[in-house]
Design an enzyme around this catalytic site. Structure first.
Site, PDB file in Angstrom:
ATOM      1  N   ARG A   1     -12.297  -9.117   9.908  1.00 26.87           N
ATOM      2  CA  ARG A   1     -11.703 -10.392   9.472  1.00 26.87           C
ATOM      3  C   ARG A   1     -11.205 -11.174  10.685  1.00 26.87           C
ATOM      4  O   ARG A   1     -11.384 -12.390  10.778  1.00 26.87           O
ATOM      5  CB  ARG A   1     -10.520 -10.125   8.527  1.00 26.87           C
TER       6      ARG A   1
ATOM      7  N   ARG B   1       0.841  -1.200   0.000  1.00 31.65           N
ATOM      8  CA  ARG B   1       0.000   0.000   0.000  1.00 31.65           C
ATOM      9  C   ARG B   1       0.877   1.251   0.000  1.00 31.65           C
ATOM     10  O   ARG B   1       0.542   2.261  -0.606  1.00 31.65           O
ATOM     11  CB  ARG B   1      -0.931  -0.012   1.211  1.00 31.65           C
TER      12      ARG B   1
ATOM     13  N   HIS C   1      -3.148   0.369   8.464  1.00 35.44           N
ATOM     14  CA  HIS C   1      -3.912  -0.561   7.626  1.00 35.44           C
ATOM     15  C   HIS C   1      -2.906  -1.055   6.590  1.00 35.44           C
ATOM     16  O   HIS C   1      -2.747  -0.480   5.521  1.00 35.44           O
ATOM     17  CB  HIS C   1      -5.094   0.152   6.953  1.00 35.44           C
TER      18      HIS C   1
ATOM     19  N   ASP D   1     -10.091  -5.121   8.696  1.00 40.99           N
ATOM     20  CA  ASP D   1      -9.134  -6.071   9.278  1.00 40.99           C
ATOM     21  C   ASP D   1      -9.674  -6.611  10.606  1.00 40.99           C
ATOM     22  O   ASP D   1      -9.551  -7.802  10.916  1.00 40.99           O
ATOM     23  CB  ASP D   1      -7.775  -5.382   9.517  1.00 40.99           C
TER      24      ASP D   1
HETATM   25  P1  NAD Z   1     -10.386   1.897  -9.399  1.00 42.18           P
HETATM   26  O1  NAD Z   1      -9.259   2.119 -10.325  1.00 42.18           O
HETATM   27  O2  NAD Z   1     -11.424   0.895  -9.736  1.00 42.18           O
HETATM   28  O3  NAD Z   1     -11.138   3.292  -9.159  1.00 42.18           O
HETATM   29  C1  NAD Z   1     -10.497   4.497  -8.915  1.00 42.18           C
HETATM   30  C2  NAD Z   1     -11.353   5.597  -9.504  1.00 42.18           C
HETATM   31  O4  NAD Z   1     -10.786   6.849  -9.143  1.00 42.18           O
HETATM   32  C3  NAD Z   1     -11.419   5.555 -11.053  1.00 42.18           C
HETATM   33  O5  NAD Z   1     -12.781   5.584 -11.456  1.00 42.18           O
HETATM   34  C4  NAD Z   1     -10.685   6.821 -11.465  1.00 42.18           C
HETATM   35  O6  NAD Z   1     -11.191   7.408 -12.655  1.00 42.18           O
HETATM   36  C5  NAD Z   1     -10.922   7.722 -10.245  1.00 42.18           C
HETATM   37  N1  NAD Z   1      -9.969   8.817 -10.122  1.00 42.18           N
HETATM   38  C6  NAD Z   1      -8.615   8.766 -10.241  1.00 42.18           C
HETATM   39  N2  NAD Z   1      -8.100   9.999 -10.022  1.00 42.18           N
HETATM   40  C7  NAD Z   1      -9.126  10.819  -9.742  1.00 42.18           C
HETATM   41  C8  NAD Z   1      -9.234  12.191  -9.412  1.00 42.18           C
HETATM   42  N3  NAD Z   1      -8.157  12.969  -9.345  1.00 42.18           N
HETATM   43  N4  NAD Z   1     -10.451  12.695  -9.173  1.00 42.18           N
HETATM   44  C9  NAD Z   1     -11.559  11.926  -9.264  1.00 42.18           C
HETATM   45  N5  NAD Z   1     -11.518  10.610  -9.568  1.00 42.18           N
HETATM   46  C10 NAD Z   1     -10.328  10.065  -9.804  1.00 42.18           C
HETATM   47  O7  NAD Z   1      -9.725   1.582  -7.965  1.00 42.18           O
HETATM   48  P2  NAD Z   1     -10.453   0.906  -6.714  1.00 42.18           P
HETATM   49  O8  NAD Z   1     -10.227  -0.557  -6.755  1.00 42.18           O
HETATM   50  O9  NAD Z   1     -11.834   1.455  -6.605  1.00 42.18           O
HETATM   51  O10 NAD Z   1      -9.544   1.467  -5.511  1.00 42.18           O
HETATM   52  C11 NAD Z   1      -9.613   2.837  -5.148  1.00 42.18           C
HETATM   53  C12 NAD Z   1      -8.666   3.118  -3.994  1.00 42.18           C
HETATM   54  O11 NAD Z   1      -9.132   2.433  -2.836  1.00 42.18           O
HETATM   55  C13 NAD Z   1      -7.234   2.601  -4.219  1.00 42.18           C
HETATM   56  O12 NAD Z   1      -6.310   3.532  -3.713  1.00 42.18           O
HETATM   57  C14 NAD Z   1      -7.194   1.323  -3.423  1.00 42.18           C
HETATM   58  O13 NAD Z   1      -5.882   0.964  -3.045  1.00 42.18           O
HETATM   59  C15 NAD Z   1      -8.043   1.710  -2.256  1.00 42.18           C
HETATM   60  N6  NAD Z   1      -8.553   0.606  -1.442  1.00 42.18           N
HETATM   61  C16 NAD Z   1      -8.575   0.811  -0.128  1.00 42.18           C
HETATM   62  C17 NAD Z   1      -9.011  -0.187   0.731  1.00 42.18           C
HETATM   63  C18 NAD Z   1      -8.995   0.048   2.216  1.00 42.18           C
HETATM   64  O14 NAD Z   1      -9.243  -0.874   2.990  1.00 42.18           O
HETATM   65  N7  NAD Z   1      -8.715   1.252   2.665  1.00 42.18           N
HETATM   66  C19 NAD Z   1      -9.472  -1.411   0.190  1.00 42.18           C
HETATM   67  C20 NAD Z   1      -9.453  -1.580  -1.184  1.00 42.18           C
HETATM   68  C21 NAD Z   1      -8.987  -0.563  -2.010  1.00 42.18           C
END
Ligand code: NAD
Length: 317
Positions: A156, A93, A180, A153
């Site tokens: 889980r 991450r 995380h 987490d």
């Molecule tokens: P994804 O690629 O499916 O979606 C990301 C979206 O963000 C896309 O639609 C993209 O167009 C948009 N985007 C990018 N830059 C942007 C901006 N400047 N303004 C507006 N929109 C913008 O990715 P995802 O699988 O949905 O993951 C999103 C984030 O969530 C990632 O950073 C991922 O690591 C994180 N995530 C966090 C957790 C957690 O537990 N915290 C769990 C899973 C994923």
């Protein structure tokens, strides 16, 4: 318990990718909100998602789902940030930090322009680093900048214990705290089942935790890696975890959840965001709970904070 004083419940979601839309889908099915605003870098994606979700509303609860620009944030009690790059196979991450810090620096001022009273729920990774960035950029009080932290987490952890002991997970209590990510800490010393400390419970039922401990540690800490290896991304469970945090805020539930927040002296930690059990209600984080920890857990938490501080230094915060 009082419900939220606002006229209606609204959230805005920035980033309508897999995570943002799994969350929005969970909100519609649970009927938690009256309005969802969807914002994405490519507007057509948000528009298509709003149409698709809206077509399902006759099967769920009435609400308005719209796509648009940052004016969508107006009147939202919670603005959720899930925009940005996600982890690829083999990436931690923290590897995402440089790319996603710039995105948060771009997004947060636009949110503040339209809604300086919102609660920010940060989800994009590395979520602890980005929560710190959002806090500094927004200048909001720490209680109003929350990260989804280790809520998932923790669930889980409780789920795996509940399976092993064949007890409803709602009666299994335990927390995952810290980053995380790889350095997170499973707080074994505080695990209890229906108020009975784990060791006593093991003695009473004749089932030691020892043969399972390592596997549970690995399953909790590396769950995202295991899923990403098989299907490239994780999104359903985090969407539900985000919905749970949203429920606690919108319904003013004062729920204890391991969300991420700024440390202000807890366990000697300062100036770093990480997860501890927090009381979450309509104003965001009401209280951070500093339960007594075993010495090794306290050291591990401090180690986790050092990992995050190094990550913050690397991106200039
Ligand atoms: P994804 O690629 O499916 O979606 C990301 C979206 O963000 C896309 O639609 C993209 O167009 C948009 N985007 C990018 N830059 C942007 C901006 N400047 N303004 C507006 N929109 C913008 O990715 P995802 O699988 O949905 O993951 C999103 C984030 O969530 C990632 O950073 C991922 O690591 C994180 N995530 C966090 C957790 C957690 O537990 N915290 C769990 C899973 C994923």
């Amino acid at each position: 318990m009082q419900s939220h004083p606002y006229r209606h419940r609204k959230v805005a979601v920035i980033g309508t990718g897999l995570v943002g839309m799994s969350y929005a889908y969970a909100l519609t099915i649970k009927g938690l909100v009256r309005e969802i605003g969807l914002i994405n870098r490519t507007a057509a994606k948000a528009e298509g998602e709003a149409m698709d979700l809206s077509h399902g509303l006759p099967f769920t609860k009435p609400m308005d789902i719209r796509a648009g620009g940052y004016e969508m944030c107006r009147d939202a009690q919670i603005v959720v940030i899930t925009a940005g790059a996600s982890q690829q196979e083999g990436e931690t991450r923290l590897d995402l930090a440089q790319r996603n810090v710039k995105i948060v620096e771009d997004i947060v001022p636009k949110v503040m322009e339209h809604n300086p009273d919102a609660i920010l729920l940060m989800v994009s990774n590395p979520v602890d680093i980005l929560t710190h960035v959002a806090l500094k950029v927004s200048k909001l009080p720490p209680s109003r900048v929350i990260s989804s932290g280790t809520v998932l987490d923790t669930m889980r952890f409780r789920h795996l214990l509940s399976e092993y002991y064949a007890v409803d997970p709602r009666n299994v209590h335990g927390y995952v705290i810290g980053e995380h990510g790889d350095s997170e800490v499973l707080v074994w010393s505080r695990v209890n089942i229906a108020g009975i400390p784990l060791l006593n419970y093991c003695e009473a039922c004749g089932k030691s935790i020892d043969p399972k401990k390592e596997m549970i540690e690995d399953d909790v800490r590396n769950a995202a890696y295991h899923v990403i290896e098989k299907k490239q991304a994780t999104y359903y469970a985090i969407g539900l975890a985000m919905a749970r945090i949203t429920e606690a805020v919108l319904m003013n539930q004062h729920s204890v959840l391991t969300v991420g927040t700024l440390m202000q002296g807890e366990y000697g930690l300062d100036d770093v965001c990480l997860s501890l059990p927090c009381v979450v209600g309509a104003e965001g984080i009401d209280r951070v709970l500093s339960n007594p920890l075993a010495d090794n857990e306290k050291k591990a938490l401090q180690g986790s904070a050092r990992v995050l501080r190094k990550g913050l230094d690397a991106v200039g915060y």
